[in-house]
Design a protein around this motif. Sequence first.
Motif, PDB file in Angstrom:
ATOM      1  N   LEU A  37      -1.422  -5.254  -5.355  1.00 10.44           N
ATOM      2  CA  LEU A  37      -2.769  -4.967  -4.896  1.00 10.44           C
ATOM      3  C   LEU A  37      -3.719  -5.008  -6.092  1.00 10.44           C
ATOM      4  CD1 LEU A  37      -4.872  -3.896  -2.804  1.00 10.44           C
ATOM      5  CD2 LEU A  37      -4.098  -1.579  -3.433  1.00 10.44           C
ATOM      6  N   VAL A  38      -4.795  -5.780  -5.943  1.00 11.52           N
ATOM      7  CA  VAL A  38      -5.802  -5.871  -7.012  1.00 11.52           C
ATOM      8  C   VAL A  38      -7.092  -5.275  -6.469  1.00 11.52           C
ATOM      9  CG1 VAL A  38      -6.968  -7.381  -8.649  1.00 11.52           C
ATOM     10  CG2 VAL A  38      -4.693  -8.001  -7.794  1.00 11.52           C
ATOM     11  N   ARG A  39      -7.395  -4.065  -6.891  1.00 15.23           N
ATOM     12  CA  ARG A  39      -8.569  -3.357  -6.375  1.00 15.23           C
ATOM     13  C   ARG A  39      -9.866  -3.953  -6.932  1.00 15.23           C
ATOM     14  NH1 ARG A  39      -6.902   0.936  -3.573  1.00 15.23           N
ATOM     15  NH2 ARG A  39      -4.896   1.920  -4.084  1.00 15.23           N
ATOM     16  N   GLY A  40     -10.840  -4.152  -6.037  1.00 11.08           N
ATOM     17  CA  GLY A  40     -12.161  -4.621  -6.455  1.00 11.08           C
ATOM     18  C   GLY A  40     -12.215  -6.070  -6.902  1.00 11.08           C
ATOM     19  N   ALA A  41     -11.141  -6.819  -6.660  1.00 15.79           N
ATOM     20  CA  ALA A  41     -11.073  -8.194  -7.171  1.00 15.79           C
ATOM     21  C   ALA A  41     -12.116  -9.110  -6.549  1.00 15.79           C
ATOM     22  CB  ALA A  41      -9.674  -8.772  -6.936  1.00 15.79           C
ATOM     23  N   LYS A  42     -12.536  -8.810  -5.305  1.00 13.49           N
ATOM     24  CA  LYS A  42     -13.479  -9.677  -4.612  1.00 13.49           C
ATOM     25  C   LYS A  42     -14.936  -9.270  -4.853  1.00 13.49           C
ATOM     26  CE  LYS A  42     -12.191 -12.415  -2.142  1.00 13.49           C
ATOM     27  NZ  LYS A  42     -11.765 -13.820  -2.358  1.00 13.49           N
ATOM     28  N   LYS A  43     -15.146  -8.206  -5.605  1.00 11.64           N
ATOM     29  CA  LYS A  43     -16.503  -7.734  -5.868  1.00 11.64           C
ATOM     30  C   LYS A  43     -17.156  -8.564  -6.966  1.00 11.64           C
ATOM     31  CE  LYS A  43     -15.634  -2.998  -4.343  1.00 11.64           C
ATOM     32  NZ  LYS A  43     -15.649  -1.564  -4.713  1.00 11.64           N
ATOM     33  N   VAL A  44     -18.477  -8.632  -6.907  1.00 14.18           N
ATOM     34  CA  VAL A  44     -19.241  -9.393  -7.890  1.00 14.18           C
ATOM     35  C   VAL A  44     -18.963  -8.854  -9.301  1.00 14.18           C
ATOM     36  CG1 VAL A  44     -21.545 -10.087  -8.646  1.00 14.18           C
ATOM     37  CG2 VAL A  44     -21.036  -9.871  -6.198  1.00 14.18           C
ATOM     38  N   VAL A  79      -1.497 -18.671 -13.820  1.00 13.11           N
ATOM     39  CA  VAL A  79      -0.332 -18.170 -14.560  1.00 13.11           C
ATOM     40  C   VAL A  79      -0.830 -17.115 -15.534  1.00 13.11           C
ATOM     41  CG1 VAL A  79       1.647 -18.779 -16.006  1.00 13.11           C
ATOM     42  CG2 VAL A  79       0.677 -20.478 -14.430  1.00 13.11           C
ATOM     43  N   GLY A  80      -0.161 -15.992 -15.576  1.00 11.08           N
ATOM     44  CA  GLY A  80      -0.638 -14.957 -16.477  1.00 11.08           C
ATOM     45  C   GLY A  80       0.376 -13.846 -16.686  1.00 11.08           C
ATOM     46  N   GLU A  81      -0.043 -12.880 -17.462  1.00 10.74           N
ATOM     47  CA  GLU A  81       0.754 -11.669 -17.682  1.00 10.74           C
ATOM     48  C   GLU A  81       0.101 -10.555 -16.882  1.00 10.74           C
ATOM     49  OE1 GLU A  81       1.009  -9.223 -21.516  1.00 10.74           O
ATOM     50  OE2 GLU A  81       2.873 -10.391 -21.557  1.00 10.74           O
ATOM     51  N   PHE A  82       0.869  -9.953 -16.012  1.00  9.08           N
ATOM     52  CA  PHE A  82       0.340  -8.947 -15.097  1.00  9.08           C
ATOM     53  C   PHE A  82       1.012  -7.602 -15.370  1.00  9.08           C
ATOM     54  CE2 PHE A  82      -0.070 -13.073 -13.215  1.00  9.08           C
ATOM     55  CZ  PHE A  82      -1.285 -13.066 -12.535  1.00  9.08           C
ATOM     56  N   VAL A  83       0.188  -6.576 -15.492  1.00 10.04           N
ATOM     57  CA  VAL A  83       0.696  -5.218 -15.710  1.00 10.04           C
ATOM     58  C   VAL A  83       0.312  -4.395 -14.480  1.00 10.04           C
ATOM     59  CG1 VAL A  83       0.640  -3.173 -17.177  1.00 10.04           C
ATOM     60  CG2 VAL A  83       0.394  -5.456 -18.200  1.00 10.04           C
ATOM     61  N   PHE A  84       1.297  -3.796 -13.828  1.00  5.51           N
ATOM     62  CA  PHE A  84       1.017  -3.065 -12.591  1.00  5.51           C
ATOM     63  C   PHE A  84       1.925  -1.854 -12.448  1.00  5.51           C
ATOM     64  CE2 PHE A  84       4.095  -6.378 -11.669  1.00  5.51           C
ATOM     65  CZ  PHE A  84       5.072  -5.736 -10.917  1.00  5.51           C
ATOM     66  N   PHE A  85       1.448  -0.894 -11.647  1.00  4.66           N
ATOM     67  CA  PHE A  85       2.235   0.296 -11.318  1.00  4.66           C
ATOM     68  C   PHE A  85       2.944   0.064  -9.994  1.00  4.66           C
ATOM     69  CE2 PHE A  85      -1.068   2.106 -14.058  1.00  4.66           C
ATOM     70  CZ  PHE A  85      -0.304   2.893 -14.915  1.00  4.66           C
ATOM     71  N   ARG A  86       4.210   0.466  -9.930  1.00  2.00           N
ATOM     72  CA  ARG A  86       4.950   0.396  -8.673  1.00  2.00           C
ATOM     73  C   ARG A  86       6.051   1.443  -8.690  1.00  2.00           C
ATOM     74  NH1 ARG A  86       8.062  -4.952  -6.520  1.00  2.00           N
ATOM     75  NH2 ARG A  86       9.201  -4.576  -8.462  1.00  2.00           N
ATOM     76  N   ASN A  87       6.125   2.224  -7.620  1.00  2.00           N
ATOM     77  CA  ASN A  87       7.164   3.247  -7.506  1.00  2.00           C
ATOM     78  C   ASN A  87       8.118   2.901  -6.371  1.00  2.00           C
ATOM     79  OD1 ASN A  87       6.179   4.968  -9.569  1.00  2.00           O
ATOM     80  ND2 ASN A  87       4.610   5.757  -8.164  1.00  2.00           N
ATOM     81  N   ASN A  88       9.418   2.868  -6.669  1.00  2.00           N
ATOM     82  CA  ASN A  88      10.455   2.659  -5.653  1.00  2.00           C
ATOM     83  C   ASN A  88      10.248   1.376  -4.843  1.00  2.00           C
ATOM     84  OD1 ASN A  88      11.586   5.190  -6.357  1.00  2.00           O
ATOM     85  ND2 ASN A  88      10.069   6.214  -5.050  1.00  2.00           N
ATOM     86  N   GLY A  89       9.924   0.293  -5.523  1.00  2.01           N
ATOM     87  CA  GLY A  89       9.741  -0.983  -4.836  1.00  2.01           C
ATOM     88  C   GLY A  89       8.427  -1.019  -4.079  1.00  2.01           C
ATOM     89  N   LEU A 121       4.739  -2.488  -2.714  1.00  3.73           N
ATOM     90  CA  LEU A 121       3.549  -3.107  -3.298  1.00  3.73           C
ATOM     91  C   LEU A 121       3.156  -2.419  -4.595  1.00  3.73           C
ATOM     92  CD1 LEU A 121       1.526  -5.374  -2.405  1.00  3.73           C
ATOM     93  CD2 LEU A 121       0.071  -3.531  -1.540  1.00  3.73           C
ATOM     94  N   GLY A 122       2.838  -3.220  -5.597  1.00  7.13           N
ATOM     95  CA  GLY A 122       2.355  -2.683  -6.857  1.00  7.13           C
ATOM     96  C   GLY A 122       0.836  -2.620  -6.867  1.00  7.13           C
ATOM     97  N   THR A 123       0.272  -1.963  -7.857  1.00 11.21           N
ATOM     98  CA  THR A 123      -1.179  -1.885  -8.040  1.00 11.21           C
ATOM     99  C   THR A 123      -1.505  -2.349  -9.447  1.00 11.21           C
ATOM    100  OG1 THR A 123      -1.365  -0.009  -6.516  1.00 11.21           O
ATOM    101  CG2 THR A 123      -3.220  -0.408  -8.007  1.00 11.21           C
ATOM    102  N   LEU A 124      -2.346  -3.377  -9.537  1.00 14.86           N
ATOM    103  CA  LEU A 124      -2.632  -3.979 -10.837  1.00 14.86           C
ATOM    104  C   LEU A 124      -3.364  -3.013 -11.753  1.00 14.86           C
ATOM    105  CD1 LEU A 124      -2.410  -6.809 -12.314  1.00 14.86           C
ATOM    106  CD2 LEU A 124      -4.830  -7.078 -11.749  1.00 14.86           C
ATOM    107  N   ASN A 125      -2.896  -2.959 -12.982  1.00 13.74           N
ATOM    108  CA  ASN A 125      -3.561  -2.175 -14.016  1.00 13.74           C
ATOM    109  C   ASN A 125      -4.377  -3.094 -14.915  1.00 13.74           C
ATOM    110  OD1 ASN A 125      -4.023   0.281 -15.635  1.00 13.74           O
ATOM    111  ND2 ASN A 125      -2.776  -0.792 -17.161  1.00 13.74           N
TER     112      ASN A 125
END
Length: 251
Positions: free
Chosen positions: A35-42, A55-65, A67-71
């Motif tokens: 999940l990328v919060r606010g990604a569609k906002k101006v 292609v990139g390096e993604f850092v995200f939080f995820r507990n117990n499998g 959906l993750g949340t992008l940091n």
Amino acid sequence: MLHRVEGIVIRSMDYGEGNAIITLCTENAGKVGVLVRGAKKVKSRHAALIQLFTVGEFVFFRNNGGLGTLNSGEITKSHHPLREDLIKAAYASYACELLDRVLHDEETGSFWFRQLTACLNALEEDKEPGVIINVFEMKILQAAGYGPEFDSCVICGAEKPDDQLLVSPRLGGALCRSCKHNDPPAMEVSARALKLLRLFARLDLTRLGNVDVKESSRDELKKIMRAFMDVQLGLKLKSQSFLDQLDKYKI
């Protein structure tokens, strides 16, 4: 738990007010939804990270499998030339959707990360898109357990001269004329196309050079591989429908 992965965006969808959910094909963590919060906002600092083929390096939080949340994230290759070209975008979208639909999370990994990377790079480098996708399709069929057999007849096992072989998408490979009664709709195939199909079955996309294929052979290969994909996998893909439209109008 904080995770750091290298990945390719293979699916991106809007979620709620200004958010997006992306699916990544990663090198070491399989397929991951983030999940990328606010990604569609101006002026969102994450807007570029949710674009297909990125292609990139993604850092995200995820507990117990789940959906993750992008940091945070950092783009290593945007592949914007693919998104700016209708034909390239159509083929690249098909490759991503195919991988996403056929392979489960645990089946993806470094091999598929490398294969998709090679596929997208080849499309961006103006290599023949039909050939690239045919090789990619062959790898998908093999990974799904439906890899065709082209070296001998799938019924009797005989190794016949190429001019005595047909191809049977339903039976999963080459079919000698003596066994045609097992699949009367089996397709005629030229010796040139049969050799290329054998090459595709053995070829790794990371080793794909500039394959020179005549237009008539490209059309034949496209028809044969489409038949294998339809019969063996039976998927209805939006990207495939769009490719069909492009082909219909010769775009």
